[in-house]
Motif scaffolding. Sequence first.
Motif, PDB file in Angstrom:
ATOM      1  N   SER A  29      -2.769   7.503 -21.079  1.00  0.00           N
ATOM      2  CA  SER A  29      -4.001   8.197 -20.679  1.00  0.00           C
ATOM      3  C   SER A  29      -3.872   8.999 -19.387  1.00  0.00           C
ATOM      4  CB  SER A  29      -5.145   7.196 -20.557  1.00  0.00           C
ATOM      5  OG  SER A  29      -4.837   6.226 -19.560  1.00  0.00           O
ATOM      6  N   GLY A  30      -2.691   8.997 -18.773  1.00  0.00           N
ATOM      7  CA  GLY A  30      -2.495   9.765 -17.556  1.00  0.00           C
ATOM      8  C   GLY A  30      -2.065  11.180 -17.861  1.00  0.00           C
ATOM      9  N   PRO A  31      -1.695  11.932 -16.870  1.00  0.00           N
ATOM     10  CA  PRO A  31      -1.688  11.520 -15.469  1.00  0.00           C
ATOM     11  C   PRO A  31      -3.099  11.455 -14.897  1.00  0.00           C
ATOM     12  CG  PRO A  31      -1.098  13.829 -15.625  1.00  0.00           C
ATOM     13  CD  PRO A  31      -1.208  13.317 -17.023  1.00  0.00           C
ATOM     14  N   ARG A  32      -3.229  10.620 -13.891  1.00  0.00           N
ATOM     15  CA  ARG A  32      -4.525  10.531 -13.205  1.00  0.00           C
ATOM     16  C   ARG A  32      -4.300  10.608 -11.702  1.00  0.00           C
ATOM     17  NH1 ARG A  32      -3.561   6.157 -15.632  1.00  0.00           N
ATOM     18  NH2 ARG A  32      -5.156   6.408 -17.211  1.00  0.00           N
ATOM     19  N   PHE A  33      -5.346  11.052 -11.036  1.00  0.00           N
ATOM     20  CA  PHE A  33      -5.273  11.255  -9.586  1.00  0.00           C
ATOM     21  C   PHE A  33      -6.558  10.753  -8.971  1.00  0.00           C
ATOM     22  CE2 PHE A  33      -6.255  13.615  -5.756  1.00  0.00           C
ATOM     23  CZ  PHE A  33      -5.053  13.724  -5.080  1.00  0.00           C
ATOM     24  N   ALA A  34      -6.448  10.053  -7.874  1.00  0.00           N
ATOM     25  CA  ALA A  34      -7.654   9.634  -7.151  1.00  0.00           C
ATOM     26  C   ALA A  34      -7.451   9.841  -5.662  1.00  0.00           C
ATOM     27  CB  ALA A  34      -7.975   8.174  -7.433  1.00  0.00           C
ATOM     28  N   ASN A  35      -8.473  10.328  -5.022  1.00  0.00           N
ATOM     29  CA  ASN A  35      -8.466  10.439  -3.568  1.00  0.00           C
ATOM     30  C   ASN A  35      -9.469   9.433  -3.025  1.00  0.00           C
ATOM     31  OD1 ASN A  35      -7.369  12.163  -1.307  1.00  0.00           O
ATOM     32  ND2 ASN A  35      -9.561  12.319  -0.876  1.00  0.00           N
ATOM     33  N   VAL A  36      -8.985   8.586  -2.130  1.00  0.00           N
ATOM     34  CA  VAL A  36      -9.835   7.523  -1.585  1.00  0.00           C
ATOM     35  C   VAL A  36     -10.009   7.771  -0.096  1.00  0.00           C
ATOM     36  CG1 VAL A  36     -10.158   5.040  -1.397  1.00  0.00           C
ATOM     37  CG2 VAL A  36      -8.709   5.967  -3.218  1.00  0.00           C
ATOM     38  N   LYS A  37     -11.227   8.071   0.293  1.00  0.00           N
ATOM     39  CA  LYS A  37     -11.486   8.220   1.728  1.00  0.00           C
ATOM     40  C   LYS A  37     -11.467   6.833   2.354  1.00  0.00           C
ATOM     41  CE  LYS A  37     -12.321  12.740   1.984  1.00  0.00           C
ATOM     42  NZ  LYS A  37     -11.523  13.691   2.796  1.00  0.00           N
ATOM     43  N   ILE A  38     -10.580   6.645   3.295  1.00  0.00           N
ATOM     44  CA  ILE A  38     -10.415   5.310   3.887  1.00  0.00           C
ATOM     45  C   ILE A  38     -10.731   5.353   5.368  1.00  0.00           C
ATOM     46  CG2 ILE A  38      -8.726   4.389   2.259  1.00  0.00           C
ATOM     47  CD1 ILE A  38      -6.633   5.262   4.539  1.00  0.00           C
ATOM     48  N   ASP A  39     -10.973   4.178   5.894  1.00  0.00           N
ATOM     49  CA  ASP A  39     -11.198   4.012   7.319  1.00  0.00           C
ATOM     50  C   ASP A  39      -9.928   4.445   8.075  1.00  0.00           C
ATOM     51  OD1 ASP A  39     -13.162   1.907   9.116  1.00  0.00           O
ATOM     52  OD2 ASP A  39     -11.235   2.523   9.948  1.00  0.00           O
ATOM     53  N   ALA A  40     -10.127   5.185   9.143  1.00  0.00           N
ATOM     54  CA  ALA A  40      -8.975   5.745   9.858  1.00  0.00           C
ATOM     55  C   ALA A  40      -8.346   4.769  10.847  1.00  0.00           C
ATOM     56  CB  ALA A  40      -9.389   7.024  10.582  1.00  0.00           C
ATOM     57  N   ALA A  41      -8.825   3.560  10.872  1.00  0.00           N
ATOM     58  CA  ALA A  41      -8.271   2.592  11.829  1.00  0.00           C
ATOM     59  C   ALA A  41      -6.770   2.424  11.619  1.00  0.00           C
ATOM     60  CB  ALA A  41      -8.971   1.250  11.657  1.00  0.00           C
ATOM     61  N   ASN A  42      -6.036   2.408  12.706  1.00  0.00           N
ATOM     62  CA  ASN A  42      -4.602   2.156  12.627  1.00  0.00           C
ATOM     63  C   ASN A  42      -4.388   0.650  12.591  1.00  0.00           C
ATOM     64  OD1 ASN A  42      -2.793   4.269  12.392  1.00  0.00           O
ATOM     65  ND2 ASN A  42      -3.034   4.886  14.522  1.00  0.00           N
ATOM     66  N   LEU A  43      -3.834   0.171  11.513  1.00  0.00           N
ATOM     67  CA  LEU A  43      -3.634  -1.264  11.363  1.00  0.00           C
ATOM     68  C   LEU A  43      -2.229  -1.639  11.815  1.00  0.00           C
ATOM     69  CD1 LEU A  43      -5.283  -1.578   7.843  1.00  0.00           C
ATOM     70  CD2 LEU A  43      -6.341  -1.882  10.097  1.00  0.00           C
ATOM     71  N   GLU A  44      -2.059  -2.921  12.061  1.00  0.00           N
ATOM     72  CA  GLU A  44      -0.739  -3.405  12.453  1.00  0.00           C
ATOM     73  C   GLU A  44       0.280  -3.073  11.366  1.00  0.00           C
ATOM     74  OE1 GLU A  44       1.385  -7.662  13.631  1.00  0.00           O
ATOM     75  OE2 GLU A  44      -0.747  -7.577  13.150  1.00  0.00           O
ATOM     76  N   ARG A  45       1.420  -2.599  11.777  1.00  0.00           N
ATOM     77  CA  ARG A  45       2.438  -2.242  10.793  1.00  0.00           C
ATOM     78  C   ARG A  45       2.973  -3.500  10.104  1.00  0.00           C
ATOM     79  NH1 ARG A  45       4.344   1.432  15.091  1.00  0.00           N
ATOM     80  NH2 ARG A  45       3.896   3.561  14.424  1.00  0.00           N
ATOM     81  N   VAL A  46       3.121  -3.401   8.800  1.00  0.00           N
ATOM     82  CA  VAL A  46       3.814  -4.439   8.038  1.00  0.00           C
ATOM     83  C   VAL A  46       5.064  -3.761   7.483  1.00  0.00           C
ATOM     84  CG1 VAL A  46       3.711  -6.014   6.082  1.00  0.00           C
ATOM     85  CG2 VAL A  46       1.661  -5.599   7.469  1.00  0.00           C
TER      86      VAL A  46
END
Lengths: 196, 181
Positions: free
Chosen positions: A157-174
């Motif tokens: 059923s692809g290809p599919r694309f999604a854009n997710v507006k996310i919180d811009a907080a910089n999180l601790e690197r993993v």
Amino acid sequence: MSKANLLDRREVVSTLLEDRRDALVVAGLGASTYDLAAAGDHERNLYLWGAMGGAVMLGLGLALAQPDLPVVVVTGDGEMLMGIGSLATVGVQKPGNLSIMVLDNEAYGETGGQASHTSVSADLVGIARACGIADSKAISTLGEIKSFARGAQDISSGPRFANVKIDAANLERVLSNRDGTFIMNRLRAALGHAPI
Amino acid sequence: MHARTEAPLEQAAAWPEEIFAILERYDVRQVPYVPDAGHSQLIQRVLGSATLRGIPLTTEEEGVALLAGAWAGGQRGVLLMQSSGVGNCINMLSLTQIFRFPFLALVTMRGEWGEFNPWQVPMGSSTQGVLELSGIRVLRATHPLEVGDVVEAAASQAYNACTPTAVLLAQRLIGTKVFVK
């Protein structure tokens, strides 16, 4: 910097992958790779620490080589913008098993939070759709993330694309593994491919 | 459009067929390309093939990343481009060292051998150096009869030894592009 009602990137990626089954997952350099690592290391993960602009194309090569497996690309808005033409290339090939999710914080978070084009004018969903990826949408809830994840398991059923507006907080690197030959050969071995 | 007027492209040349046969024999599956007149015959053969998949790109660096993904999924590929495209690939060529995957590029040369268009000369002049500085071994074919051997050697070292390799197909081989009013 954080805005109300925006999704947390780590929660988005862990939700996206909570029932990943056999999926192969490519993460773009920077925070997306940390998000993928935070969701749990996996032999079917391909982490990028460079090659900016290449995440979707790596996903496309993988998707064409493994048409029976879901392939998911998770990357950021800056990385997507640098490889924006790759959406047009995906639009021509139209692999049914390829799903692309952009975590859009409208900024280059890894380099100091400078504003990206999506903060001003660039509409990645519109671009993806105009490139021939008909199933392109903006996502703003975890429910929609779960729905996208279910869709990604349907390799026809692809290809599919999604854009997710996310919180811009910089999180601790993993930090994920960053030895490319290890990452590559581990993924290949998981698919049954021997070293040369 | 400015067509090349040299004979090799007017009649089907033998060397693109030899390249195609080599790619088939090495079980190459993904063939990303940015079109070039010098590659037109080979691209046609690829697009007509049931086993090789031609993948048009918007820029050559896409092809480097695509081939890394293809290898991750167990397939071999080859990147077809013109010398000007090599400059577009530089950062992405890092992947050949990072992932150590079998990278093969077939590069048709411009900017040499009687070039009419000065805009082709700077990148054409630095193509080999750029590739070598990026860790890619460079082989060159200048005459039609040597193309098969050179591409065979390149494919062998790329696919059997994971030695990233580019073959420069000389402008002398392809024919100087003629611009007419």
